[in-house]
Design a protein around this motif. Structure first.
Motif, PDB file in Angstrom:
ATOM      1  N   GLY A 359      23.290  48.517  34.966  1.00 32.73           N
ATOM      2  CA  GLY A 359      22.623  47.915  33.820  1.00 32.73           C
ATOM      3  C   GLY A 359      23.527  47.779  32.613  1.00 32.73           C
ATOM      4  O   GLY A 359      23.073  47.869  31.468  1.00 32.73           O
ATOM      5  N   LEU A 360      24.832  47.544  32.842  1.00 22.12           N
ATOM      6  CA  LEU A 360      25.763  47.364  31.737  1.00 22.12           C
ATOM      7  C   LEU A 360      25.433  46.105  30.940  1.00 22.12           C
ATOM      8  O   LEU A 360      24.898  45.134  31.471  1.00 22.12           O
ATOM      9  N   GLN A 361      25.791  46.120  29.654  1.00 25.95           N
ATOM     10  CA  GLN A 361      25.612  44.958  28.807  1.00 25.95           C
ATOM     11  C   GLN A 361      26.913  44.157  28.661  1.00 25.95           C
ATOM     12  O   GLN A 361      26.872  42.945  28.480  1.00 25.95           O
ATOM     13  N   GLN A 362      28.056  44.846  28.737  1.00 24.20           N
ATOM     14  CA  GLN A 362      29.346  44.174  28.586  1.00 24.20           C
ATOM     15  C   GLN A 362      30.283  44.618  29.711  1.00 24.20           C
ATOM     16  O   GLN A 362      30.526  45.819  29.872  1.00 24.20           O
ATOM     17  N   VAL A 363      30.802  43.654  30.461  1.00 26.76           N
ATOM     18  CA  VAL A 363      31.757  43.911  31.534  1.00 26.76           C
ATOM     19  C   VAL A 363      32.970  43.023  31.275  1.00 26.76           C
ATOM     20  O   VAL A 363      32.900  41.805  31.402  1.00 26.76           O
ATOM     21  N   LEU A 364      34.090  43.634  30.894  1.00 25.20           N
ATOM     22  CA  LEU A 364      35.306  42.903  30.548  1.00 25.20           C
ATOM     23  C   LEU A 364      36.425  43.357  31.473  1.00 25.20           C
ATOM     24  O   LEU A 364      37.021  44.415  31.277  1.00 25.20           O
ATOM     25  N   PHE A 365      36.707  42.535  32.495  1.00 26.22           N
ATOM     26  CA  PHE A 365      37.695  42.881  33.519  1.00 26.22           C
ATOM     27  C   PHE A 365      38.848  41.875  33.561  1.00 26.22           C
ATOM     28  O   PHE A 365      39.599  41.846  34.542  1.00 26.22           O
ATOM     29  N   SER A 366      39.018  41.063  32.566  1.00 26.97           N
ATOM     30  CA  SER A 366      39.990  39.971  32.628  1.00 26.97           C
ATOM     31  C   SER A 366      41.434  40.467  32.679  1.00 26.97           C
ATOM     32  O   SER A 366      41.749  41.581  32.255  1.00 26.97           O
ATOM     33  N   ASP A 367      42.298  39.603  33.213  1.00 25.42           N
ATOM     34  CA  ASP A 367      43.742  39.841  33.242  1.00 25.42           C
ATOM     35  C   ASP A 367      44.102  41.143  33.957  1.00 25.42           C
ATOM     36  O   ASP A 367      44.729  42.028  33.397  1.00 25.42           O
ATOM     37  N   ASN A 368      43.667  41.237  35.204  1.00 25.77           N
ATOM     38  CA  ASN A 368      44.068  42.322  36.091  1.00 25.77           C
ATOM     39  C   ASN A 368      44.509  41.713  37.418  1.00 25.77           C
ATOM     40  O   ASN A 368      44.869  40.530  37.465  1.00 25.77           O
ATOM     41  N   ARG A 369      44.470  42.504  38.469  1.00 23.09           N
ATOM     42  CA  ARG A 369      44.863  42.000  39.791  1.00 23.09           C
ATOM     43  C   ARG A 369      43.746  42.243  40.801  1.00 23.09           C
ATOM     44  O   ARG A 369      44.005  42.508  41.977  1.00 23.09           O
ATOM     45  N   LEU A 370      42.526  42.175  40.328  1.00 20.65           N
ATOM     46  CA  LEU A 370      41.382  42.369  41.207  1.00 20.65           C
ATOM     47  C   LEU A 370      41.321  41.238  42.224  1.00 20.65           C
ATOM     48  O   LEU A 370      41.615  40.079  41.898  1.00 20.65           O
ATOM     49  N   SER A 371      40.925  41.551  43.435  1.00 20.09           N
ATOM     50  CA  SER A 371      40.911  40.551  44.505  1.00 20.09           C
ATOM     51  C   SER A 371      39.626  40.694  45.315  1.00 20.09           C
ATOM     52  O   SER A 371      38.734  41.467  44.981  1.00 20.09           O
ATOM     53  N   GLY A 372      39.565  39.940  46.403  1.00 19.38           N
ATOM     54  CA  GLY A 372      38.383  39.979  47.250  1.00 19.38           C
ATOM     55  C   GLY A 372      37.334  38.993  46.790  1.00 19.38           C
ATOM     56  O   GLY A 372      37.485  38.306  45.776  1.00 19.38           O
ATOM     57  N   SER A 373      36.260  38.926  47.543  1.00 14.48           N
ATOM     58  CA  SER A 373      35.196  37.966  47.273  1.00 14.48           C
ATOM     59  C   SER A 373      34.303  38.458  46.140  1.00 14.48           C
ATOM     60  O   SER A 373      33.835  39.605  46.152  1.00 14.48           O
ATOM     61  N   LEU A 392      30.059  38.888  30.600  1.00 15.20           N
ATOM     62  CA  LEU A 392      30.751  39.088  31.876  1.00 15.20           C
ATOM     63  C   LEU A 392      32.035  38.274  31.855  1.00 15.20           C
ATOM     64  O   LEU A 392      32.009  37.051  31.811  1.00 15.20           O
ATOM     65  N   ASP A 393      33.171  38.967  31.850  1.00 14.27           N
ATOM     66  CA  ASP A 393      34.472  38.307  31.828  1.00 14.27           C
ATOM     67  C   ASP A 393      35.340  38.896  32.939  1.00 14.27           C
ATOM     68  O   ASP A 393      35.818  40.018  32.844  1.00 14.27           O
ATOM     69  N   VAL A 394      35.507  38.119  34.020  1.00 12.29           N
ATOM     70  CA  VAL A 394      36.377  38.531  35.130  1.00 12.29           C
ATOM     71  C   VAL A 394      37.519  37.532  35.281  1.00 12.29           C
ATOM     72  O   VAL A 394      38.091  37.391  36.362  1.00 12.29           O
ATOM     73  N   SER A 395      37.861  36.855  34.210  1.00 16.59           N
ATOM     74  CA  SER A 395      38.874  35.804  34.262  1.00 16.59           C
ATOM     75  C   SER A 395      40.270  36.363  34.535  1.00 16.59           C
ATOM     76  O   SER A 395      40.537  37.545  34.338  1.00 16.59           O
ATOM     77  N   GLN A 396      41.143  35.487  35.002  1.00 18.49           N
ATOM     78  CA  GLN A 396      42.561  35.778  35.210  1.00 18.49           C
ATOM     79  C   GLN A 396      42.768  36.971  36.155  1.00 18.49           C
ATOM     80  O   GLN A 396      43.428  37.941  35.836  1.00 18.49           O
ATOM     81  N   ASN A 397      42.140  36.862  37.331  1.00 20.11           N
ATOM     82  CA  ASN A 397      42.344  37.822  38.413  1.00 20.11           C
ATOM     83  C   ASN A 397      42.690  37.046  39.681  1.00 20.11           C
ATOM     84  O   ASN A 397      43.184  35.907  39.603  1.00 20.11           O
ATOM     85  N   LYS A 398      42.438  37.657  40.825  1.00 19.21           N
ATOM     86  CA  LYS A 398      42.696  36.990  42.101  1.00 19.21           C
ATOM     87  C   LYS A 398      41.434  36.949  42.944  1.00 19.21           C
ATOM     88  O   LYS A 398      41.481  37.014  44.173  1.00 19.21           O
ATOM     89  N   LEU A 399      40.310  36.829  42.282  1.00 22.81           N
ATOM     90  CA  LEU A 399      39.026  36.817  42.973  1.00 22.81           C
ATOM     91  C   LEU A 399      38.837  35.516  43.737  1.00 22.81           C
ATOM     92  O   LEU A 399      39.312  34.453  43.319  1.00 22.81           O
ATOM     93  N   SER A 400      38.140  35.578  44.834  1.00 15.97           N
ATOM     94  CA  SER A 400      37.936  34.403  45.695  1.00 15.97           C
ATOM     95  C   SER A 400      36.463  34.311  46.087  1.00 15.97           C
ATOM     96  O   SER A 400      35.614  35.054  45.582  1.00 15.97           O
ATOM     97  N   GLY A 401      36.172  33.398  47.004  1.00 16.15           N
ATOM     98  CA  GLY A 401      34.803  33.230  47.468  1.00 16.15           C
ATOM     99  C   GLY A 401      34.001  32.317  46.565  1.00 16.15           C
ATOM    100  O   GLY A 401      34.531  31.664  45.654  1.00 16.15           O
ATOM    101  N   LEU A 402      32.695  32.278  46.839  1.00 18.04           N
ATOM    102  CA  LEU A 402      31.794  31.408  46.103  1.00 18.04           C
ATOM    103  C   LEU A 402      31.225  32.120  44.879  1.00 18.04           C
ATOM    104  O   LEU A 402      31.117  33.348  44.859  1.00 18.04           O
ATOM    105  N   ILE A 403      30.874  31.327  43.865  1.00 18.89           N
ATOM    106  CA  ILE A 403      30.155  31.891  42.728  1.00 18.89           C
ATOM    107  C   ILE A 403      28.741  32.204  43.211  1.00 18.89           C
ATOM    108  O   ILE A 403      28.008  31.305  43.640  1.00 18.89           O
TER     109      ILE A 403
END
Length: 971
Positions: A359-373, A392-403
């Motif tokens: 139940g987080l309100q802010q998730v900021l994960f941008s500019d890392n090397r996270l991968s997977g779907s 929700l910010d997961v930008s600039q990673n290596k995430l794949s798959g569908l939104i």
């Protein structure tokens, strides 16, 4: 009635007599009346203070008395709008226990003495403009003082060593000043201290040892100074500590292990330092932590599993470090976590599903090397009560798959950024259910398919970024329902079809980038009604036809339409072919004489010209003849110019002296003052080597008088629009009377029907060149920039006082004399035009792109002095940031006003300052100046201040520290 002057003399020079007064004429009344005499009370808040009263205890506002002694014990005047200096009248209040004058405009130095106010326990002078140093003996007799706040003033110099004598002090707040030097060695001897706030100063050196002596300390805040070295080990022995803020310093080393004993500590803020090593495992022993901020340091390694023990944790920020590895699964036990920021690290692994279950309100994960779907993180069902996600910010990673479709279930989302990953598939249609979303960024992925029409449901959307994907299909018509949209980025896709006319419904739209697509058709004419539009890039498409007429499109940059072979108009320097209406064939059997006369046959008598065709042919012939005539006239003008310039006969004298010649070749010269004879005048007018520059109204040349004095001559190139000679001369004479130290003076003019010259004083410098073309070492200091802003404001204020609108504010029209004093140039030239048509003006000042107020594009809004205020606001941004009002990148456009406004919203306004000034300017001046610029650039003209108000505000902003700039403290 007692004489106020007599009262003042009585108090200041007869203190012993005052103390012997009877209670009916006590020194409380006299002291408060003298205090009131030293200040200004513009709102009349102290009107109840009457010098004829025997006592202030009954009805004087802000005054409270001890009921037993009937003497003043409390004086609380917070936020009364008072100004002036603290007078000595307060020293007569011998029984005062509380003095609070916070949130006023008091200035000057500090005169209070605790030896005379021995009963004082609480002192609050925060949020004023008090300045100077705190005297070395200020704290030497602090008596029974329990709390003192001098926060957010302009005090400078060191903290006095006498502070250590205040053993009874429980709260000390000196934050938000300009205090410097090291902390006094005896600061930790104040054993009663519970709260210490020295943040936002210029203190330096190491934090002295001995802090363990403060057994009662609950709060310590040393944020935003320049402390170095390590955190003292003894801090762990202050077992009652609840809040520690050492952020924004230059501290280094690891965290002392003694801190794990601080089991009551709820806030540990250490961001923006130079801490190293790993985040310690013992951090989990600080079980009461609610905020843990270790951002912008040099921590390495993995986050420890022990963080999972912090079940009270609300905020965890470890962004901008060098962390590696994956997020520990144990963090799923942080059941109260609301904000998690791990951005700008080198973390690996997948996006954990517990992030959304907590139940987080802010998730900021941008500019890392996270991968997977990314879909895997949404596989576990999330209860509706837990769908509180706002950012929700997961930008600039290596995430794949569908939104995942599940994204559309988080109805509280306001910011969604998945840019710069490797996401596939199409944009889920249920994204349109996110009615609170203000920013949506899916750019730089591999998304396919079309933009779903459900996007029209995003009625709160400010910014939509889908560029650099593989999107196809057309732009949905429903985009016009996103009524809050300000920025639309769809460039570098495979989008086809036409630009929908529904875009014209987006009245707040400022930036549109549709470049590098396959759009076709013509641009809707309704787009001209977008009054806030600042950039509209449709380059490299397959568009055709003319651009919309009016508004922003009158001054659109050619680069914005480049790569559309079939687009025509002034922006691409390609004329549009005229499409004639279908001819009306006249009835050959008609007896109408007019019809018979007009109807003429060509060739074999089968092709009959219509009336409209004849009119079109006549108009074309007229245009051709006009072009030939103008060409011949220009040749004659050039010829006559050389003869006229050479034949100029100047006669000196007093105001409005002129040559009597009326010969067509010599023209009429009027000089308002000074010696008029030129030594190289004619040569200068024809020699490009003497050209200083060109603007919308003409070129400027430098010429030299026989006495060696230089002048600037503007050769007007708007002859076809200039008024008659009589009107021209009347307007020029008015402009000549507008004299001010911050205005370039108009010294004379020359008139012939084909040539008009304006003669100005010569000013060598140019603000634009200083800001954008100077060398890296020879940049303008903050003090110079502030003086330029203030001087330009004074010049414009004087223009407005004389009822002259400038119309063409920009940095190249702010000249700098040899002393660096700014002078506003090119003012009032629009007065020379017969009609102040906004589209004519726009075409003449199109070089001022970015400075033009939005009302220039709206026929129904009157152009007023507030247009100049808007341009001045943009000029303020340009001077402070060192950036141009509009800058074109390789595939983007940066609008300066938007950048500054965005920085304000993100709380990063201080970062807007020119990089060459970093650490070399007083933030207490720069930030208010930027905010003033934001007010000046309000979209609503009535919300902008007058220039006279702007000058007053700037003079209030100016603080004493600015003078240090001249001695090198800020350079």
């Amino acid at each position: 009635m007692r004489s106020l002057l007599g009262v003042f003399i009585f108090i200041c020079f007869s203190p012993f007599l005052v103390k012997s007064l009877s209670p009916s004429l006590n020194d409380d009344v006299l002291g408060l009346i003298v205090f009131k005499a030293d200040i200004q009370d513009p709102d009349g808040r102290l009107s109840s203070w009457n010098e004829d009263d025997d006592s202030p205890c009954n009805k004087w506002v802000g005054v409270k008395c001890n009921p037993r002694s009937n003497r003043v014990s409390e004086l609380v005047l917070d936020g009364f709008g008072l100004s002036g200096k603290l007078g000595r009248g307060l020293l007569q209040l011998h029984f005062l226990r509380m003095l609070s004058l916070a949130k006023n405009n008091l200035t000057g130095s500090f005169i209070l003495s605790f030896s005379q106010l021995s009963d004082l326990m609480f002192l609050d002078l925060s949020e004023n403009g008090l300045s100077g140093s705190i005297s070395s003996d200020f704290f030497s007799q602090c008596g029974s003082l329990r709390s003192i706040s001098l926060a957010r003033n302009k005090f400078s110099g060191p903290i006095p060593e006498s502070l250590s004598s205040c053993s009874t002090l429980a709260s000390l707040n000196l934050s938000g000043n300009q205090l410097s030097g090291k902390l006094p060695l005896g600061i930790w001897s104040m054993i009663g201290l519970r709260s210490l706030d020295l943040s936002d100063n210029m203190l330096e050196g190491e934090i002295p040892k001995g802090i363990e002596g403060l057994k009662n300390l609950r709060v310590i805040c040393l944020r935003k100074n320049d402390f170095t070295g390590e955190v003292p080990d003894g801090i762990g022995n202050c077992l009652l500590l609840r809040s520690i803020d050492l952020s924004q310093n230059s501290l280094s080393g690891g965290l002392p292990s003694t801190m794990q004993k601080l089991s009551l500590c709820s806030d540990l803020v250490l961001g923006k330092n130079g801490f190293t090593w790993e985040v310690p495992e013992w951090i989990g022993e600080m079980r009461s932590l609610q905020t843990l901020d270790l951002s912008e340091n040099n921590f390495t390694g993995q986050l420890p599993d022990s963080i999972g023990k912090l079940q009270s944790l609300n905020i965890l920020n470890v962004s901008k470090n060098a962390l590696t590895g994956s997020l520990p699964e144990a963090m799923s036990r942080c059941i109260n976590l609301l904000a998690l920021d791990i951005s700008h690290n080198s973390l690996t692994g997948s996006l954990p599903s517990w992030v959304f279950r907590l139940g987080l309100q802010q998730v900021l994960f941008s500019d890392n090397r996270l991968s997977g779907s990314i879909e895997d993180a949404f596989t576990s069902p999330v209860e509706n009560s837990q769908k509180k996600l706002v950012i929700l910010d997961v930008s600039q990673n290596k995430l794949s798959g569908l939104i995942p479709d599940a994204v559309g279930d988080f109805g509280s989302l306001q910011f969604l950024n998945m840019a710069r990953n490797s996401l596939l598939g199409s944009i889920p249609a249920n994204i349109g259910r996110l009615r609170n979303l203000s920013v949506l960024d899916f750019s730089d992925n591999q998304l396919k398919g079309s933009i779903p029409s459900e996007m029209g449901g995003l009625t709160s959307l400010d910014e939509l970024k889908l560029e650099k994907n593989l999107l196809e299909g057309s732009i949905p018509w429903s985009i016009g329902n996103c009524t809050s949209l300000k920025s639309l980025y769809l460039s570098h896709n495979e989008i086809t079809g036409s630009v929908p006319a529904s875009l014209a419904k987006l009245s707040y739209l400022q930036i549109v980038d549709l470049s590098f697509n396959k759009l076709n058709g013509t641009l809707p004419k309704q787009l001209r009604n977008l009054v806030h539009l600042q950039s509209f890039n449709v380059s490299h498409n397959q568009l055709e036809g003319d651009l919309p007429a009016g508004g922003f499109f009158n001054t659109i940059a050619p680069s914005s339409v480049l790569g559309n072979p079939s687009i025509c108009g002034a922006a691409v320097n390609r004329s549009c072919s005229t499409v004639l209406p279908k001819p009306i064939v006249l009835n050959p059997n008609s007896t109408d004489a007019t019809s018979s006369t007009i109807a003429q046959t060509l060739g074999h008598g089968k092709k009959i010209l219509s009336i409209s065709a004849i009119i079109a042919i006549g108009a074309a012939a007229t245009i051709v003849i006009g072009v030939i005539a103008i060409t011949v006239l220009n040749l004659r003008v050039r010829s006559s110019m050389s003869r006229s310039a050479a034949a100029l006969t100047f006669s000196g004298g007093d105001d409005f002296s002129h040559s009597p010649s009326t010969d067509g070749n010599s023209g009429k010269l009027v000089m308002f003052s000074g010696e008029p004879d030129f030594s190289t005048g004619a040569h200068a007018l024809l020699n490009k080597d003497c050209e200083l520059g060109r603007g919308g109204f003409g070129a400027v040349y430098r010429a030299t008088l026989k006495d060696g004095r230089s002048v600037a001559i503007k050769k007007l190139t708007v002859s076809s629009l200039v008024k008659s000679q009589e009107d021209f001369e009347r307007e020029v004479r008015k402009l000549a009377k507008v004299r001010h130290v911050n205005l370039v003076s108009l010294d004379g003019y020359y008139w012939t029907p084909s040539l008009q010259l304006l003669i100005y004083e010569f000013v060598p410098g140019n603000l634009y060149k200083h800001l954008h073309e100077g060398s890296g070492e020879n940049y303008l200091s903050w003090n110079e920039r502030f003086n330029i802003i203030l001087g330009a404001a004074k010049g414009l204020a004087h223009l407005h006082q004389m009822n002259v609108i400038h119309y063409n504010i920009k940095s190249s029209n702010i000249l700098l004399d040899s002393f660096g004093e700014p002078k506003v140039a090119d003012y009032g030239l629009a007065r020379l035009l017969p009609v102040l048509d906004r589209y004519v003006l726009s075409s003449k000042i199109q070089s001022a792109l970015g400075y033009m107020a939005p009302e220039f594009a709206c026929k129904t809004v009157k152009i007023t002095k507030k247009c100049d205020v808007y341009g001045f606001g943009i000029l303020v941004f340009e001077v402070v940031t060192g950036k141009r009002p509009v800058e074109y990148m390789e595939d983007d456009v940066v609008v300066l006003s938007d950048m500054v406004r965005g920085a304000l919203e993100e709380g990063k306004i201080e970062e807007c300052a020119d990089g060459r000034l970093q650490g070399k300017f007083p933030a207490e001046e720069a930030i208010p100046v930027i905010k003033l610029g934001l007010v000046c650039t309000s979209q609503v003209p009535s919300n902008r201040p007058d220039m006279a108000e702007v000058v007053n505000i700037l003079e209030l902003i100016r603080c004493p520290s600015a003078s240090q700039d001249e001695t090198g403290d800020f350079r």
